[in-house]
Scaffold this motif. Structure first.
Motif, PDB file in Angstrom:
ATOM      1  N   ALA A 298       0.818  -1.213   0.000  1.00 33.18           N
ATOM      2  CA  ALA A 298       0.000   0.000   0.000  1.00 33.18           C
ATOM      3  C   ALA A 298       0.851   1.262   0.000  1.00 33.18           C
ATOM      4  CB  ALA A 298      -0.925  -0.005   1.214  1.00 33.18           C
ATOM      5  N   LEU A 308      -5.483   2.855  -6.322  1.00 34.82           N
ATOM      6  CA  LEU A 308      -6.279   3.440  -5.242  1.00 34.82           C
ATOM      7  C   LEU A 308      -7.080   4.621  -5.780  1.00 34.82           C
ATOM      8  CD1 LEU A 308      -7.053   3.910  -2.247  1.00 34.82           C
ATOM      9  CD2 LEU A 308      -4.942   5.247  -2.025  1.00 34.82           C
ATOM     10  N   LEU A 316      -9.271   5.976   4.330  1.00 35.01           N
ATOM     11  CA  LEU A 316      -8.248   4.944   4.535  1.00 35.01           C
ATOM     12  C   LEU A 316      -6.934   5.459   5.087  1.00 35.01           C
ATOM     13  CD1 LEU A 316      -8.866   2.972   1.220  1.00 35.01           C
ATOM     14  CD2 LEU A 316      -9.545   2.273   3.520  1.00 35.01           C
ATOM     15  N   ILE A 323      -1.442   4.968   5.862  1.00 28.71           N
ATOM     16  CA  ILE A 323      -2.592   4.185   5.429  1.00 28.71           C
ATOM     17  C   ILE A 323      -2.947   3.158   6.490  1.00 28.71           C
ATOM     18  CG2 ILE A 323      -1.360   2.346   4.200  1.00 28.71           C
ATOM     19  CD1 ILE A 323      -3.530   2.671   1.970  1.00 28.71           C
ATOM     20  N   THR A 326      -6.233  -2.372   4.756  1.00 26.75           N
ATOM     21  CA  THR A 326      -6.888  -2.271   3.448  1.00 26.75           C
ATOM     22  C   THR A 326      -7.346  -3.630   2.945  1.00 26.75           C
ATOM     23  OG1 THR A 326      -4.681  -2.331   2.435  1.00 26.75           O
ATOM     24  CG2 THR A 326      -5.734  -0.166   2.672  1.00 26.75           C
ATOM     25  N   TRP A 328      -7.970  -5.675  -0.632  1.00 27.04           N
ATOM     26  CA  TRP A 328      -7.519  -5.648  -2.025  1.00 27.04           C
ATOM     27  C   TRP A 328      -8.278  -6.685  -2.845  1.00 27.04           C
ATOM     28  CZ3 TRP A 328      -3.016  -2.933  -3.944  1.00 27.04           C
ATOM     29  CH2 TRP A 328      -2.392  -2.128  -2.974  1.00 27.04           C
ATOM     30  N   ILE A 333      -7.034  -1.407  -4.248  1.00 27.41           N
ATOM     31  CA  ILE A 333      -7.610  -1.254  -2.921  1.00 27.41           C
ATOM     32  C   ILE A 333      -9.099  -0.984  -3.095  1.00 27.41           C
ATOM     33  CG2 ILE A 333      -7.668   0.162  -0.839  1.00 27.41           C
ATOM     34  CD1 ILE A 333      -4.700   0.693  -1.216  1.00 27.41           C
ATOM     35  N   GLY A 336     -11.629  -1.356   3.363  1.00 27.27           N
ATOM     36  CA  GLY A 336     -10.814  -1.398   4.563  1.00 27.27           C
ATOM     37  C   GLY A 336     -11.353  -2.422   5.538  1.00 27.27           C
TER      38      GLY A 336
END
Length: 391
Positions: A298, A308, A316, A323, A326, A328, A333, A336
């Motif tokens: 990230a 992102l 986020l 960050i 997250t 994925w 992304i 969260g």
């Protein structure tokens, strides 16, 4: 004849590389902790739990005990204050490169800053006393084998003295000399963090002396670190490399030139790969991942629009650009996650990813819960969505 244009590498190919090279697609997961760490160059270690969750997200058989062994028994991972003045866990093989390319310069700045703070805001301190106190601490630590800062302060009373920052101002604060000096000795490579007192999520750890790392020529070390990073995170821009390392733009450009980086075209403009790395790679199988706050994937690039959506940044990230945890899906992304008070992982998708993605995320959450067990993680840098989900 005009020179040939550099090959173009689009966002889809960058996301395919991310899933394969960062060991996030299930078929690419690592067998060992060291393999997982080397795949992303190093793991953010400011938050003790991040190293464990980041490593286990990339292991075929996630196991916190295996990370523990690598850090504190085998010592195949070492923590260095390095890129962007951030604590990273790297393999012992890469540690001399990180130390010479980045950590040594940061340690010199840390020493100058501490000495200035001591002379400005503490009583009776100068360079000579600082050096004498360091020698006393190292002698005490050698005699004890390992010790916390508080334990060492019983042997070296100077560590208990206070630095009073900004006395009489609205930002006045106090900090012990010991907390700063032990971090300085670690930055200089004289000591290391040992197994925490408590669980693996604890930040209460003792210190132990270590032999110095080999010193490499700085320019060669910078080129090698840039090569390792570009092999894992490329294609990327020189601005990405400058940001990730914390180097000057001149240093980043020189390192790219020294390693012979190959130019490519990205959506955001000129980029680079390691030499010979422009061929298109096949996409891995569909994959989902739940990564911790400050995970290296990230935080790997300055320019993040290709993985992102900028609209999701306020939810986020915290106000300082850190960050949080997250979710994925196939290199982007998409949400969260957090833990509820009872430890159960809970997540929220910020985009409509479809039923396949939802099932894959649920499976990853179950996998995470399986190895975490009763361990409860609260990120050091909390973000709006993480706070809301964990409520």
């Amino acid at each position: 004849m005009s020179p040939a244009r550099p090959p173009r590498i689009g966002p889809a190919q960058r996301r395919a590389r991310l899933g394969r090279r960062h060991l996030l697609a299930p078929s690419r997961r690592a067998a060992t902790v060291e393999e997982a760490v080397e795949a992303v160059v190093g793991l953010h270690a400011t938050d003790a739990a991040t190293v464990y969750v980041s490593a286990c997200a990339r292991l075929a058989a996630p196991d916190a005990a295996a990370v523990d062994r690598a850090l504190y028994e085998d010592v195949s991972l070492v923590k260095l204050l390095s890129m962007r003045r951030t604590l990273f866990a790297v393999t012992t093989g890469l540690a001399p490169v990180v130390n010479s390319s980045t950590a040594r310069a940061i340690a010199a700045k840390e020493r100058a800053t501490l000495l200035k703070h001591l002379t400005d805001w503490a009583r009776g301190w100068d360079e000579e006393r600082l050096a004498a106190t360091e020698r006393a601490v190292l002698a005490a630590l050698t005699a004890r084998g390992e010790a916390t800062t508080a334990e060492l302060a019983r042997d070296v009373p100077a560590l208990r003295e206070q630095i009073e920052y900004g006395a009489g101002t609205s930002y006045a604060a106090r900090q012990s000399v010991g907390s700063r000096l032990l971090r300085l000795l670690a930055s200089d490579g004289h000591i290391r963090r040992c197994r925490p007192r408590g669980s693996w999520t604890s930040s209460l750890y003792p210190w132990a002396p270590v032999p110095p790392l080999p010193e490499l020529p700085v320019r060669e070390a910078k080129a090698e670190l840039a090569r390792r990073w570009l092999a894992a995170y490329g294609p990327a821009t020189e601005a990405d490399l400058k940001w990730w390392t914390g180097w000057t733009l001149t240093d980043a450009r020189r390192a790219l030139a020294d390693l012979g980086a190959e130019p490519v075209e990205l959506d955001e403009g000129p980029g680079f790969t390691v030499p010979g790395d422009t061929a298109e790679l096949p996409e891995p199988e569909p994959w989902a991942a739940l990564l911790p706050g400050l995970d290296p994937t990230a935080m790997g690039w300055r320019g993040r629009d290709w993985y992102l959506d900028p609209e999701h940044v306020p939810a986020l990230f915290d106000r300082n650009g850190n960050i949080g945890p997250t979710v994925w899906w196939n290199g982007r992304i998409v949400g969260g996650w957090a833990q509820r008070p009872d430890g159960e992982p809970v997540w929220r998708l910020l985009v409509d990813t479809g039923r396949e993605a939802e099932h894959a995320v649920a499976a990853e959450a179950e996998r995470l819960a399986g190895w975490l067990g009763e361990t409860r993680i609260t990120p050091r840098f909390r973000t709006p969505l993480e706070r809301e989900l964990s409520g």
